[in-house]
Structures are given as C-alpha cells and as structure tokens.
Write a protein that holds these residues in place. Sequence first.
Motif, PDB file in Angstrom:
ATOM      1  N   MET A  31       9.156  -0.677   1.622  1.00 46.04           N
ATOM      2  CA  MET A  31       7.911  -0.843   2.359  1.00 46.04           C
ATOM      3  C   MET A  31       6.952  -1.672   1.507  1.00 46.04           C
ATOM      4  SD  MET A  31       5.545   2.173   3.966  1.00 46.04           S
ATOM      5  CE  MET A  31       4.617   2.634   2.511  1.00 46.04           C
ATOM      6  N   SER A  32       6.328  -2.649   2.110  1.00 43.99           N
ATOM      7  CA  SER A  32       5.375  -3.493   1.426  1.00 43.99           C
ATOM      8  C   SER A  32       4.027  -2.770   1.316  1.00 43.99           C
ATOM      9  CB  SER A  32       5.199  -4.789   2.216  1.00 43.99           C
ATOM     10  OG  SER A  32       4.335  -5.659   1.561  1.00 43.99           O
ATOM     11  N   PHE A  33       3.369  -2.913   0.159  1.00 42.40           N
ATOM     12  CA  PHE A  33       2.046  -2.313  -0.027  1.00 42.40           C
ATOM     13  C   PHE A  33       1.194  -3.265  -0.843  1.00 42.40           C
ATOM     14  CE2 PHE A  33      -1.192   0.229  -2.085  1.00 42.40           C
ATOM     15  CZ  PHE A  33      -1.648   1.025  -1.049  1.00 42.40           C
ATOM     16  N   GLU A  34      -0.038  -3.452  -0.396  1.00 38.24           N
ATOM     17  CA  GLU A  34      -0.976  -4.313  -1.092  1.00 38.24           C
ATOM     18  C   GLU A  34      -2.293  -3.569  -1.250  1.00 38.24           C
ATOM     19  OE1 GLU A  34      -3.138  -8.165   0.452  1.00 38.24           O
ATOM     20  OE2 GLU A  34      -1.117  -8.686  -0.253  1.00 38.24           O
ATOM     21  N   GLN A  52       1.712   4.586  -9.383  1.00 37.72           N
ATOM     22  CA  GLN A  52       2.708   5.431  -8.724  1.00 37.72           C
ATOM     23  C   GLN A  52       2.203   5.702  -7.325  1.00 37.72           C
ATOM     24  OE1 GLN A  52       2.806   8.436 -11.992  1.00 37.72           O
ATOM     25  NE2 GLN A  52       5.002   8.388 -11.519  1.00 37.72           N
ATOM     26  N   PHE A  53       3.105   6.044  -6.431  1.00 46.31           N
ATOM     27  CA  PHE A  53       2.751   6.255  -5.037  1.00 46.31           C
ATOM     28  C   PHE A  53       3.425   7.514  -4.514  1.00 46.31           C
ATOM     29  CE2 PHE A  53       2.643   1.804  -6.047  1.00 46.31           C
ATOM     30  CZ  PHE A  53       1.466   1.355  -5.464  1.00 46.31           C
ATOM     31  N   GLY A  54       2.790   8.121  -3.529  1.00 47.20           N
ATOM     32  CA  GLY A  54       3.377   9.254  -2.838  1.00 47.20           C
ATOM     33  C   GLY A  54       3.059   9.139  -1.359  1.00 47.20           C
ATOM     34  N   ILE A  55       3.965   9.604  -0.525  1.00 50.66           N
ATOM     35  CA  ILE A  55       3.717   9.664   0.914  1.00 50.66           C
ATOM     36  C   ILE A  55       3.641  11.137   1.280  1.00 50.66           C
ATOM     37  CG2 ILE A  55       4.601   9.104   3.209  1.00 50.66           C
ATOM     38  CD1 ILE A  55       5.849   6.579   1.990  1.00 50.66           C
ATOM     39  N   HIS A  56       2.577  11.492   2.018  1.00 43.10           N
ATOM     40  CA  HIS A  56       2.264  12.888   2.315  1.00 43.10           C
ATOM     41  C   HIS A  56       2.120  13.118   3.813  1.00 43.10           C
ATOM     42  CE1 HIS A  56       1.304  13.929  -1.928  1.00 43.10           C
ATOM     43  NE2 HIS A  56       1.109  12.617  -1.992  1.00 43.10           N
ATOM     44  N   VAL A 101       2.174  11.029  11.851  1.00 43.93           N
ATOM     45  CA  VAL A 101       1.152  10.611  10.892  1.00 43.93           C
ATOM     46  C   VAL A 101       1.665  10.833   9.465  1.00 43.93           C
ATOM     47  CG1 VAL A 101      -1.223  10.938  10.111  1.00 43.93           C
ATOM     48  CG2 VAL A 101      -0.667  11.260  12.511  1.00 43.93           C
ATOM     49  N   ARG A 102       1.480   9.828   8.633  1.00 41.73           N
ATOM     50  CA  ARG A 102       1.786   9.923   7.202  1.00 41.73           C
ATOM     51  C   ARG A 102       0.650   9.254   6.436  1.00 41.73           C
ATOM     52  NH1 ARG A 102       4.859  13.879   7.553  1.00 41.73           N
ATOM     53  NH2 ARG A 102       7.090  13.603   7.826  1.00 41.73           N
ATOM     54  N   TYR A 103       0.453   9.707   5.196  1.00 38.79           N
ATOM     55  CA  TYR A 103      -0.616   9.187   4.338  1.00 38.79           C
ATOM     56  C   TYR A 103      -0.029   8.752   3.012  1.00 38.79           C
ATOM     57  CZ  TYR A 103      -3.681  11.374   7.722  1.00 38.79           C
ATOM     58  OH  TYR A 103      -4.313  11.724   8.879  1.00 38.79           O
ATOM     59  N   ILE A 104      -0.562   7.662   2.461  1.00 40.99           N
ATOM     60  CA  ILE A 104      -0.094   7.187   1.170  1.00 40.99           C
ATOM     61  C   ILE A 104      -1.141   7.497   0.105  1.00 40.99           C
ATOM     62  CG2 ILE A 104      -0.974   4.820   1.442  1.00 40.99           C
ATOM     63  CD1 ILE A 104       1.814   4.055   0.029  1.00 40.99           C
ATOM     64  N   GLU A 105      -0.647   7.981  -1.011  1.00 38.88           N
ATOM     65  CA  GLU A 105      -1.501   8.291  -2.161  1.00 38.88           C
ATOM     66  C   GLU A 105      -1.161   7.298  -3.266  1.00 38.88           C
ATOM     67  OE1 GLU A 105      -2.538  12.405  -4.080  1.00 38.88           O
ATOM     68  OE2 GLU A 105      -0.488  11.844  -4.615  1.00 38.88           O
ATOM     69  N   VAL A 106      -2.188   6.786  -3.929  1.00 40.48           N
ATOM     70  CA  VAL A 106      -1.999   5.842  -5.028  1.00 40.48           C
ATOM     71  C   VAL A 106      -2.490   6.505  -6.310  1.00 40.48           C
ATOM     72  CG1 VAL A 106      -2.531   3.539  -5.907  1.00 40.48           C
ATOM     73  CG2 VAL A 106      -2.401   3.924  -3.436  1.00 40.48           C
ATOM     74  N   ILE A 107      -1.687   6.417  -7.347  1.00 41.46           N
ATOM     75  CA  ILE A 107      -2.046   6.966  -8.654  1.00 41.46           C
ATOM     76  C   ILE A 107      -2.107   5.793  -9.623  1.00 41.46           C
ATOM     77  CG2 ILE A 107      -1.385   8.573 -10.490  1.00 41.46           C
ATOM     78  CD1 ILE A 107       0.317  10.019  -8.262  1.00 41.46           C
ATOM     79  N   VAL A 108      -3.296   5.542 -10.184  1.00 41.68           N
ATOM     80  CA  VAL A 108      -3.528   4.418 -11.088  1.00 41.68           C
ATOM     81  C   VAL A 108      -3.676   4.953 -12.499  1.00 41.68           C
ATOM     82  CG1 VAL A 108      -5.024   2.464 -11.633  1.00 41.68           C
ATOM     83  CG2 VAL A 108      -4.717   3.170  -9.243  1.00 41.68           C
ATOM     84  N   THR A 114      -8.642   8.904  -4.251  1.00 36.85           N
ATOM     85  CA  THR A 114      -8.912   9.586  -2.996  1.00 36.85           C
ATOM     86  C   THR A 114      -9.903   8.757  -2.197  1.00 36.85           C
ATOM     87  OG1 THR A 114     -10.676  10.877  -4.027  1.00 36.85           O
ATOM     88  CG2 THR A 114      -8.508  11.905  -3.902  1.00 36.85           C
ATOM     89  N   PRO A 115      -9.845   8.811  -0.896  1.00 37.75           N
ATOM     90  CA  PRO A 115      -8.912   9.604  -0.103  1.00 37.75           C
ATOM     91  C   PRO A 115      -7.575   8.878   0.040  1.00 37.75           C
ATOM     92  CG  PRO A 115     -10.376   8.409   1.354  1.00 37.75           C
ATOM     93  CD  PRO A 115     -10.825   8.111  -0.061  1.00 37.75           C
ATOM     94  N   ARG A 116      -6.574   9.611   0.494  1.00 29.80           N
ATOM     95  CA  ARG A 116      -5.302   8.975   0.841  1.00 29.80           C
ATOM     96  C   ARG A 116      -5.554   8.091   2.059  1.00 29.80           C
ATOM     97  NH1 ARG A 116      -1.994  14.633   0.849  1.00 29.80           N
ATOM     98  NH2 ARG A 116      -1.897  14.917  -1.418  1.00 29.80           N
TER      99      ARG A 116
END
Length: 145
Positions: A31-34, A52-56, A101-108, A114-116
């Motif tokens: 999946m592409s993410f920008e 890092q990324f997570g889908i919730h 529905v799904r949400y993406i979380e970004v960890i830098v 936040t928010p996702r």
Amino acid sequence: MKKFYIGLMTLVILLVVSVGMVAWADVPDKMSFEGRLTDTSDNPITTSTTLQFGIHSAASGGTQVWTSGSYTVTPDTNGVFHVVLGSQSDAINPDIFDAPVRYIEVIVEGERLTPRAEIVSVGYAFKADDAQTLMGNTVAQIISM
C-alpha cells in the motif's frame, strides 16, 4: 492428427489465458503512503527519519490488525515522504480490509502521532466494489437461484 493438434493448441491457449487471469486478479499486498513531517514549529523535517506504521480497527484503542517493520525515509525540502508499506517482510494481508473502516497510525522515531488517520478509498475502488456481486446479485442469491 490435425484435429488433435488443434484441440491441444486450444487447450494450451485456454490454460495460458486462465493462468494469466488468475495472476491479474491478485490483490497486491502493498500500500502506498505519503506524508509530511514537520517539527513543533511546523518547519519541514528533511533529515533521514525512521518510521513505523500500524493499521487499527478504531480511531483510538481498538485492535491492531497489521504492523510494519521500520522504514527509513529522507523527506524532500518540504518534509514530504513516500513509502510503500508491505514492501519489506511486512506484507499486508488484503483480508484486513474486510471491515468497513480502518485507521493508520504513524510512529516517528518512536513517537506515536495522533490522531490516527482513516484509510479511505480511491475513486476507482468504488467500481471494484462491483466485484462483490454478479449483475447485482450476491453469491448467496446466485446459489439459491
């Protein structure tokens, strides 16, 4: 002999077309993410950064249905970066998108942002939704015909 040869060639052609159609129908496990990285003063971050990324399943809390490995990005002069999630050993199982529905979380650099963000469809995905039916009928309706 000639009929056998034509029949065999027809079978080979059908087999090649069928295999090609099965391969074409596969959903990519990427999946592409920008995004855009900025500091607390809204200045673009342009240095190499680990993400890092997570889908919730929910905007907060919920269940994590996918997690990524670490991605190192070098944003451009505006802080914009692009990654292809699932391009490492963290392939995305398309079945996680069975829920509406799904949400993406970004960890830098270890800090959860936040928010996702809600993951939404792109335009042509609405047409792909037609694959759930055949002429407006669900699989269950077709079987019962």
